[in-house]
Scaffold this motif. Sequence first.
Motif, PDB file in Angstrom:
ATOM      1  N   ILE A  77       0.821  -1.041  -0.353  1.00  0.00           N
ATOM      2  CA  ILE A  77       0.201  -0.151   0.132  1.00  0.00           C
ATOM      3  C   ILE A  77       1.058   1.148   0.024  1.00  0.00           C
ATOM      4  O   ILE A  77       1.932   1.483   0.673  1.00  0.00           O
ATOM      5  N   PRO A  78       0.231   2.090  -0.751  1.00  0.00           N
ATOM      6  CA  PRO A  78       1.583   3.471  -1.016  1.00  0.00           C
ATOM      7  C   PRO A  78       0.719   4.324   0.364  1.00  0.00           C
ATOM      8  O   PRO A  78      -0.315   4.410   0.540  1.00  0.00           O
ATOM      9  N   MET A  79       1.892   4.710   1.097  1.00  0.00           N
ATOM     10  CA  MET A  79       1.691   5.331   2.654  1.00  0.00           C
ATOM     11  C   MET A  79       2.848   6.193   2.612  1.00  0.00           C
ATOM     12  O   MET A  79       3.708   6.060   2.719  1.00  0.00           O
ATOM     13  N   ILE A  80       2.462   7.089   3.559  1.00  0.00           N
ATOM     14  CA  ILE A  80       3.270   7.302   4.601  1.00  0.00           C
ATOM     15  C   ILE A  80       2.853   7.743   5.854  1.00  0.00           C
ATOM     16  O   ILE A  80       1.969   7.646   6.734  1.00  0.00           O
ATOM     17  N   CYS A  81       4.187   6.895   7.155  1.00  0.00           N
ATOM     18  CA  CYS A  81       3.896   6.351   8.342  1.00  0.00           C
ATOM     19  C   CYS A  81       4.043   7.493   9.781  1.00  0.00           C
ATOM     20  O   CYS A  81       4.984   8.339   9.385  1.00  0.00           O
ATOM     21  N   PHE A  82       3.476   7.474  10.329  1.00  0.00           N
ATOM     22  CA  PHE A  82       3.475   8.107  11.467  1.00  0.00           C
ATOM     23  C   PHE A  82       3.280   7.810  12.898  1.00  0.00           C
ATOM     24  O   PHE A  82       2.551   6.958  13.019  1.00  0.00           O
ATOM     25  N   CYS A  83       3.673   8.257  14.124  1.00  0.00           N
ATOM     26  CA  CYS A  83       2.804   7.880  15.094  1.00  0.00           C
ATOM     27  C   CYS A  83       2.859   9.144  16.350  1.00  0.00           C
ATOM     28  O   CYS A  83       3.689  10.222  16.097  1.00  0.00           O
ATOM     29  N   ASP A  84       2.123   8.780  17.117  1.00  0.00           N
ATOM     30  CA  ASP A  84       2.277  10.325  18.155  1.00  0.00           C
ATOM     31  C   ASP A  84       2.631   9.664  19.456  1.00  0.00           C
ATOM     32  O   ASP A  84       2.188   9.836  20.499  1.00  0.00           O
ATOM     33  N   ILE A  85       3.580   8.696  19.649  1.00  0.00           N
ATOM     34  CA  ILE A  85       4.235   7.928  21.005  1.00  0.00           C
ATOM     35  C   ILE A  85       4.555   9.316  21.345  1.00  0.00           C
ATOM     36  O   ILE A  85       5.257  10.402  21.434  1.00  0.00           O
ATOM     37  N   PRO A  86       4.415   9.653  23.013  1.00  0.00           N
ATOM     38  CA  PRO A  86       5.434  10.153  23.192  1.00  0.00           C
ATOM     39  C   PRO A  86       6.962  10.122  23.619  1.00  0.00           C
ATOM     40  O   PRO A  86       7.765   9.496  23.179  1.00  0.00           O
ATOM     41  N   LEU A  87       7.269  11.834  23.567  1.00  0.00           N
ATOM     42  CA  LEU A  87       9.228  11.625  22.599  1.00  0.00           C
ATOM     43  C   LEU A  87       9.848  11.187  23.900  1.00  0.00           C
ATOM     44  O   LEU A  87      10.619  10.021  23.850  1.00  0.00           O
ATOM     45  N   THR A  88       9.218  10.574  25.066  1.00  0.00           N
ATOM     46  CA  THR A  88      11.025   9.906  26.177  1.00  0.00           C
ATOM     47  C   THR A  88      10.331   8.354  25.569  1.00  0.00           C
ATOM     48  O   THR A  88      11.611   7.555  26.658  1.00  0.00           O
ATOM     49  N   ARG A  89       9.508   8.003  24.595  1.00  0.00           N
ATOM     50  CA  ARG A  89       9.369   6.750  24.411  1.00  0.00           C
ATOM     51  C   ARG A  89      10.216   6.050  22.880  1.00  0.00           C
ATOM     52  O   ARG A  89      10.582   5.290  22.105  1.00  0.00           O
ATOM     53  N   THR A  90      11.106   6.980  22.692  1.00  0.00           N
ATOM     54  CA  THR A  90      11.365   7.389  21.275  1.00  0.00           C
ATOM     55  C   THR A  90      12.411   6.543  21.194  1.00  0.00           C
ATOM     56  O   THR A  90      12.701   5.641  20.058  1.00  0.00           O
ATOM     57  N   LYS A  91      13.520   6.447  22.025  1.00  0.00           N
ATOM     58  CA  LYS A  91      14.385   5.976  21.649  1.00  0.00           C
ATOM     59  C   LYS A  91      13.845   3.454  21.562  1.00  0.00           C
ATOM     60  O   LYS A  91      15.072   3.634  21.137  1.00  0.00           O
ATOM     61  N   ASP A  92      12.845   3.282  22.729  1.00  0.00           N
ATOM     62  CA  ASP A  92      12.760   2.157  21.669  1.00  0.00           C
ATOM     63  C   ASP A  92      11.730   1.980  20.583  1.00  0.00           C
ATOM     64  O   ASP A  92      11.940   0.978  19.655  1.00  0.00           O
ATOM     65  N   PHE A  93      11.532   3.273  20.265  1.00  0.00           N
ATOM     66  CA  PHE A  93      10.753   2.692  18.818  1.00  0.00           C
ATOM     67  C   PHE A  93      11.739   3.752  17.591  1.00  0.00           C
ATOM     68  O   PHE A  93      11.320   2.893  16.617  1.00  0.00           O
ATOM     69  N   CYS A  94      12.666   4.169  18.146  1.00  0.00           N
ATOM     70  CA  CYS A  94      13.094   4.493  16.370  1.00  0.00           C
ATOM     71  C   CYS A  94      14.610   3.837  15.867  1.00  0.00           C
ATOM     72  O   CYS A  94      15.080   3.872  15.021  1.00  0.00           O
ATOM     73  N   PHE A 105      -8.761  -1.453   4.223  1.00  0.00           N
ATOM     74  CA  PHE A 105      -7.092  -2.499   3.750  1.00  0.00           C
ATOM     75  C   PHE A 105      -6.641  -0.680   3.710  1.00  0.00           C
ATOM     76  O   PHE A 105      -5.141  -1.530   4.789  1.00  0.00           O
ATOM     77  N   GLY A 106      -6.270  -0.259   3.948  1.00  0.00           N
ATOM     78  CA  GLY A 106      -5.620   1.089   3.542  1.00  0.00           C
ATOM     79  C   GLY A 106      -5.572   0.819   5.423  1.00  0.00           C
ATOM     80  O   GLY A 106      -4.146   1.861   5.595  1.00  0.00           O
ATOM     81  N   TYR A 107      -6.165   0.988   6.272  1.00  0.00           N
ATOM     82  CA  TYR A 107      -6.293   1.387   7.389  1.00  0.00           C
ATOM     83  C   TYR A 107      -6.348   0.221   8.059  1.00  0.00           C
ATOM     84  O   TYR A 107      -5.905   0.720   9.866  1.00  0.00           O
ATOM     85  N   LEU A 108      -6.035  -1.142   8.427  1.00  0.00           N
ATOM     86  CA  LEU A 108      -6.099  -2.149   8.990  1.00  0.00           C
ATOM     87  C   LEU A 108      -5.011  -2.628   9.090  1.00  0.00           C
ATOM     88  O   LEU A 108      -4.229  -3.376   8.003  1.00  0.00           O
ATOM     89  N   LYS A 109      -4.597  -3.041  10.351  1.00  0.00           N
ATOM     90  CA  LYS A 109      -3.199  -4.067  10.891  1.00  0.00           C
ATOM     91  C   LYS A 109      -3.473  -4.817  12.169  1.00  0.00           C
ATOM     92  O   LYS A 109      -4.586  -4.544  12.708  1.00  0.00           O
ATOM     93  N   ARG A 110      -2.726  -6.017  11.490  1.00  0.00           N
ATOM     94  CA  ARG A 110      -2.817  -6.692  12.742  1.00  0.00           C
ATOM     95  C   ARG A 110      -2.354  -6.016  14.649  1.00  0.00           C
ATOM     96  O   ARG A 110      -1.250  -5.482  14.006  1.00  0.00           O
ATOM     97  N   TYR A 111      -3.190  -6.413  15.194  1.00  0.00           N
ATOM     98  CA  TYR A 111      -2.682  -5.908  16.862  1.00  0.00           C
ATOM     99  C   TYR A 111      -1.123  -6.275  16.927  1.00  0.00           C
ATOM    100  O   TYR A 111      -0.123  -5.578  17.412  1.00  0.00           O
ATOM    101  N   GLU A 112      -0.539  -7.795  16.500  1.00  0.00           N
ATOM    102  CA  GLU A 112       0.408  -8.297  17.228  1.00  0.00           C
ATOM    103  C   GLU A 112       1.647  -8.786  15.643  1.00  0.00           C
ATOM    104  O   GLU A 112       0.332  -9.698  15.160  1.00  0.00           O
ATOM    105  N   SER A 113       2.325  -8.984  15.328  1.00  0.00           N
ATOM    106  CA  SER A 113       3.197  -9.083  14.385  1.00  0.00           C
ATOM    107  C   SER A 113       4.496 -10.206  14.712  1.00  0.00           C
ATOM    108  O   SER A 113       4.681 -10.708  15.206  1.00  0.00           O
ATOM    109  N   GLU A 114       5.305  -9.834  13.853  1.00  0.00           N
ATOM    110  CA  GLU A 114       6.603 -10.415  14.157  1.00  0.00           C
ATOM    111  C   GLU A 114       7.489  -9.613  13.872  1.00  0.00           C
ATOM    112  O   GLU A 114       7.255  -9.050  12.087  1.00  0.00           O
ATOM    113  N   TRP A 115       8.936  -9.274  14.505  1.00  0.00           N
ATOM    114  CA  TRP A 115       9.877  -8.834  14.205  1.00  0.00           C
ATOM    115  C   TRP A 115      11.509  -9.024  14.499  1.00  0.00           C
ATOM    116  O   TRP A 115      11.223  -9.746  15.243  1.00  0.00           O
ATOM    117  N   LYS A 116      11.816  -9.686  12.454  1.00  0.00           N
ATOM    118  CA  LYS A 116      13.149 -10.454  13.334  1.00  0.00           C
ATOM    119  C   LYS A 116      13.050 -11.828  14.398  1.00  0.00           C
ATOM    120  O   LYS A 116      14.167 -11.624  14.615  1.00  0.00           O
TER     121      LYS A 116
END
Length: 279
Positions: free
Chosen positions: A46-63, A152-163
Amino acid sequence: MDTIRTSSLFHYTDYNTLKSILVDGLIPNYCLEDLSVEDIDFVLGIPMICFCDIPLTRTKDFCGQYGNFAIGLNKDWCFRNRVNPVFYASDSNIIISVRFYRNYEQSLRGIVKQAGGNIHSLNINLSDSNSVQNIVPFINLNNAYSANRALFGYLKRYESEWKGKPYVNYDENEWRYVVSESAQVSWFWKRDDYMNWRGDTNRRKPTPTESLQSQRLTFDVTDISHIIVQDEEQVARMIDFIDSNRLNQIGGNVTTPSEKDKKILISRIISQERIATDF
């Protein structure tokens, strides 16, 4: 009480791309969305641009997953540009239900195609009752087509796999700008189609097509709330970039930035290092 959402949305990336975004705006590209359940492979591109609104104090975990650099844009700008939070589904029955409507759309396509039409047009002979009967499936096809792209453009599984490990997507607080499917911009509806476009996953994604580049999101200086770099040394480098002639426009707008614009941008710079120390 600690905030669980920010008043801005953040797009994470790398340093060079962040500089390009400051000049050219945000350009959508294809992202893989895996909605496979019950051993049925169902993967979209899907062609998109992704954003998030997590607090800045959590950016280390996310980035760590998406990049150590980010641009923050206020939510008023996001609402104007139809950026929307995603819908997280933990129950596989929800995904199965949505896929049912995709199958329904496909069956309508077959009926309309048999009548000599397609999603865009259908020739009707008003004096022929059999021809007139095709109007209803044509209308239903267009309604199903529009609804499915929105779902479909805005649907995402609650949990998946990463690495290879379980990963809770819900923690990302994801928002999206989704480019609608059209004659100019297609979606990938099969894993193989997406992977043929993607190529070697150890390399950067292919450059967005001209059609996708035309769907970029532009912004003004006043829309920017944060420019996040990795450390304090890069703050100085970003200031040099903003002060240079390389910043000949801001956010895809052709107007040459004023000295006041540049000062505002510089005031928005903060490092991950500073966030970790002071927040």
